[in-house]
Design an enzyme around this catalytic site. Structure first.
Site, short mmCIF file in Angstrom:
data_model
loop_
_atom_site.label_atom_id
_atom_site.label_comp_id
_atom_site.label_asym_id
_atom_site.label_seq_id
_atom_site.Cartn_x
_atom_site.Cartn_y
_atom_site.Cartn_z
N LYS A 55 46.34 29.80 33.90
CA LYS A 55 46.08 29.80 35.34
C LYS A 55 46.11 28.37 35.87
CE LYS A 55 43.54 33.47 37.56
NZ LYS A 55 42.30 34.15 37.76
N SER A 95 38.99 33.24 46.33
CA SER A 95 39.30 31.81 46.27
C SER A 95 40.70 31.57 46.83
CB SER A 95 39.21 31.31 44.83
OG SER A 95 37.94 31.56 44.29
N HIS A 103 31.20 35.12 45.74
CA HIS A 103 30.69 34.82 44.40
C HIS A 103 29.17 34.56 44.47
CE1 HIS A 103 34.92 33.05 43.47
NE2 HIS A 103 34.80 34.13 42.72
N ARG A 146 35.84 44.26 44.76
CA ARG A 146 36.07 44.27 46.21
C ARG A 146 36.85 45.51 46.65
NH1 ARG A 146 38.48 38.48 45.53
NH2 ARG A 146 38.85 39.57 43.58
P1 ADP Z 1 38.79 35.79 37.79
O1 ADP Z 1 40.01 34.92 37.73
O2 ADP Z 1 38.11 35.94 36.46
O3 ADP Z 1 38.96 37.08 38.50
P2 ADP Z 1 37.37 34.87 40.16
O4 ADP Z 1 36.65 33.57 40.36
O5 ADP Z 1 38.53 35.15 41.05
O6 ADP Z 1 37.75 34.89 38.64
O7 ADP Z 1 36.34 36.08 40.31
C1 ADP Z 1 35.24 36.22 39.46
C2 ADP Z 1 34.59 37.56 39.70
O8 ADP Z 1 34.02 37.60 41.00
C3 ADP Z 1 35.53 38.76 39.63
O9 ADP Z 1 34.84 39.85 39.05
C4 ADP Z 1 35.85 39.04 41.07
O10 ADP Z 1 36.19 40.40 41.29
C5 ADP Z 1 34.52 38.71 41.72
N1 ADP Z 1 34.66 38.34 43.12
C6 ADP Z 1 35.54 37.47 43.65
N2 ADP Z 1 35.39 37.40 44.98
C7 ADP Z 1 34.39 38.26 45.31
C8 ADP Z 1 33.77 38.67 46.54
N3 ADP Z 1 34.19 38.22 47.73
N4 ADP Z 1 32.76 39.57 46.49
C9 ADP Z 1 32.36 40.07 45.30
N5 ADP Z 1 32.91 39.75 44.10
C10 ADP Z 1 33.91 38.86 44.11
#
Ligand code: ADP
Length: 163
Positions: free
Chosen positions: A40, A130, A16, A92
């Site tokens: 969630k 996460s 992130h 990803r």
């Molecule tokens: P959501 O529940 O909205 O997917 P996340 O916190 O899991 O929220 O992810 C937010 C955004 O960050 C999403 O677009 C996800 O694909 C992206 N993301 C999560 N992990 C990574 C990573 N390791 N590298 C790049 N982008 C990521």
């Protein structure tokens, strides 16, 4: 120009943080948006997630152009209300792409003035989520390389408390 980066951030990972830095290199202002999602179940409260993101961005050179907000409702509506020109998301794998394509198209249907920018994950973070952090941390694995250093101890403590 301002963009927003919505997500759950439960907790924020280095993946992130990389997206945040890359968005800040392209745009004047980045608003990280913790979107309230009653469907969630999160490990960390919204306030904890906000505090962890703030800690993580506090050491970035671009920190003055990065902020964190907690939002609810439709992301695209929220983006419009804060005058963001685009929504940033990370990709990803192909599986992420399918979801993001659908969401971006739905958002376009609601408001075609707000673009979606998809940034490709760095290879070293392409496995990182996460959920992976929570799974590894809860089982005593080392998560220090996966989350920003400022929050590593906080995350470890919470995961062990939950056991
Ligand atoms: P959501 O529940 O909205 O997917 P996340 O916190 O899991 O929220 O992810 C937010 C955004 O960050 C999403 O677009 C996800 O694909 C992206 N993301 C999560 N992990 C990574 C990573 N390791 N590298 C790049 N982008 C990521």
């Amino acid at each position: 120009m301002k963009v927003c980066y919505p997500g759950t951030f439960d907790p924020i990972t280095k993946g992130h943080l990389d997206i945040i830095q890359r968005a800040a290199a392209l745009y004047d202002e980045v608003v990280i948006l913790i979107m309230r999602n009653p469907g969630k179940r999160c490990l960390f409260s919204e306030t904890e997630r906000k505090m962890m993101i703030e800690l993580a961005v506090s050491s970035l050179a671009d920190r003055d152009r990065i902020s964190v907000q907690i939002g609810s409702g439709l992301t695209v509506e929220y983006a419009r209300s804060i005058q963001a020109c685009a929504i940033v998301r990370g990709i990803r794998a192909v599986s992420d792409y399918e979801y993001e394509l659908l969401t971006a198209t739905a958002n376009m249907y609601i408001n075609d003035k707000i673009e979606t920018l998809l940034l490709i994950a760095r290879p070293e973070y392409s496995f990182l989520s996460s959920s992976v952090v929570k799974e590894i941390g809860a089982n005593g694995g080392d998560i220090s390389g996966m989350v920003p250093k400022e929050i590593a101890d906080l995350v470890k403590t919470k995961l062990l408390e939950k056991k």
